[in-house]
Design a protein around this motif. Structure first.
Motif: not given
Length: 449
Positions: A1-10, A319-328, A359-367
């Motif tokens: 099961m994929n327990h990660r979430f995308s920007r559109r779906r949690f 809050k921490p600096a926003e750039d730590l979220l790498l665009g998220w 997000e882009a680097r891990f978009a297709d992350f599996k396993g």
């Protein structure tokens, strides 16, 4: 099961549903409890969240044999729902009356009475589920951890998000090297508290409330509705502020992923002083009665086995600096691991979902690494089954104790000039006598750990 979430779906992975009873098929199990006998549970604190805990274990098949609360009007609905349970006001008298008639205990009182209630149960060989934070003081957390180990009872801290498959998978990914080397983490809470002034008027105590028992080991002060039923969380005498109240939830992934619990285990290879934790808090203001409106705490940890030195920053309202979220998008709450190959972020206060960044680097992350942590569908079920010898709990006091120590150290550090150096093996602040004296507080006569 994929327990990660995308920007559109949690993908929500909370696991608080009730299930079938605890009738186990074969074999005698440990602690002298037979597999086919219902666990007999007593509750200390039966209103509010205490009722929720009672309902959860009852739905899972436990027998509710006793209910203890200092305000019988506030807990009246729970008493009515479980008419078979014996009713008490003082948990010490409850234990004297029940003797061997109870196997396990739920502790859902205000923070300042967690330790005395849980210790009384543990000393009598009862398994304990205790709400978060485990204790109000650093020293109390150490006492409960050691008592649970010595008496060999099953314990569970009430940070229910620990049952989430997503949280456990996040920890496996961190341990499995998916993020690379992790030397930095950030945890933030969406709000602070505020300075408080002790009330000067003395209204009458409600007839159904035993105010002396509600105070328990805390220094005496007159009753006032400014303290209860729920406002006690913001008072240093009784609660732990937002950092202590929610830290056991929101810092859960970071604490586990960094294996900070290892600092509480002796390491023969470590030289004296190498295991010390450096703590400094910058509060918006200092107030002896309440907690600050905002604060930032930096905790610096030495290496722990194969884990490198690391820094954890806790923020209340800040809050921490926003750039730590790498665009998220940076949420109001957060638990962020910053690794050399990527980051992991949970915006859920209970850590029941996460995203891998960028997000882009891990978009297709599996396993990733294989699953090594046990899975459960319910935090209370895990405790009940462990009490009957089936498996182990994921938030025992051996882990919940050190986690609570860190959070209460952060609160304590806001009262003094830092930085502080804390030795987790001895439980002492080694460079600041004033701070060391705040690790615990004197109990009123009649109360002890």
């Amino acid at each position: 099961m994929n327990h990660r979430f995308s920007r559109r779906r949690f993908l929500q992975t909370s696991t608080l549903v009730a299930g079938s009873g605890l009738i186990l098929p074969r074999a005698r199990l440990v602690f002298g409890t037979e597999a086919n006998i219902r666990l007999r549970v007593a509750a200390i604190g039966a209103a509010g969240h205490g009722r929720s805990n009672v309902d959860n274990v009852a739905a899972l098949g436990a027998a509710i044999v006793a209910l203890c609360d200092v305000d019988h009007r506030h807990a009246a609905d729970t008493f009515q729902k479980y008419p078979q349970a014996r009713v008490f006001t003082d948990f010490r008298r409850m234990f004297d009356a029940l003797g061997n008639g109870v196997d396990a205990v739920l502790v859902s009182t205000p923070d300042h009475t967690h330790a005395v209630a849980a210790a009384a149960a543990i000393e009598r060989g009862k398994h304990v589920y205790c709400e978060k934070p485990l204790t109000r003081t650093v020293h109390e957390a150490r006492v409960l951890r050691e008592a649970a180990r010595r008496h060999k009872v099953v314990t569970q801290l009430g940070n229910q998000g620990s049952a989430s498959a997503a949280l456990r998978r996040a920890v496996e990914l961190a341990w499995g090297g998916v993020l690379g080397e992790i030397r930095e983490a950030h945890v933030w809470f969406d709000g602070g508290n505020g300075p408080l002034e002790r009330p000067k008027d003395t209204p009458p105590v409600p007839e159904t409330l035993d105010w002396d028992l509600w105070l328990g080991p805390a220094e005496y002060r007159p009753y006032h509705p400014a303290y209860l039923p729920g406002a006690w969380r913001g008072w240093r005498a009784f609660g732990s502020g937002i950092v202590g109240d929610f830290g056991c939830h929101t810092a859960n992934i970071a604490f586990r992923a960094l294996r900070l619990d290892l600092l509480w285990e002796p390491d023969p290879a470590a030289a004296p002083g190498e295991r010390r934790i450096r703590v400094q808090t910058w509060p918006s203001e200092v107030n002896d009665e309440g907690y600050p409106r905002a604060s930032r705490t930096l905790l610096e940890f030495p290496a722990r086995g194969s884990f490198p030195p690391a820094r954890l920053t806790l923020y209340a309202k800040e809050k921490p600096a926003e750039d730590l979220l790498l665009g998220w998008p940076r949420g109001g709450w957060g638990d962020l691991l910053v690794g050399s190959k990527g980051s992991l972020y949970s915006e859920c206060p209970w850590n029941t979902r996460y995203v891998l960044l960028p997000e882009a680097r891990f978009a297709d992350f599996k396993g990733g690494p294989p699953e090594t942590l046990p899975r459960t569908d319910n935090h209370h079920r895990e405790w009940l089954e462990a009490c009957q010898g089936r498996g182990q709990t994921f938030s025992p006091f051996s882990l919940g104790g050190p986690l609570t120590e860190l959070l209460q150290l952060a609160n304590l550090a806001g009262l003094v000039e830092g930085p502080l150096e804390y030795d987790p093996l001895t439980g002492r602040v080694v460079n600041h006598p004033q701070a060391d004296a705040l690790l615990h507080r004197e109990y009123r006569p009649g109360w002890r750990l």
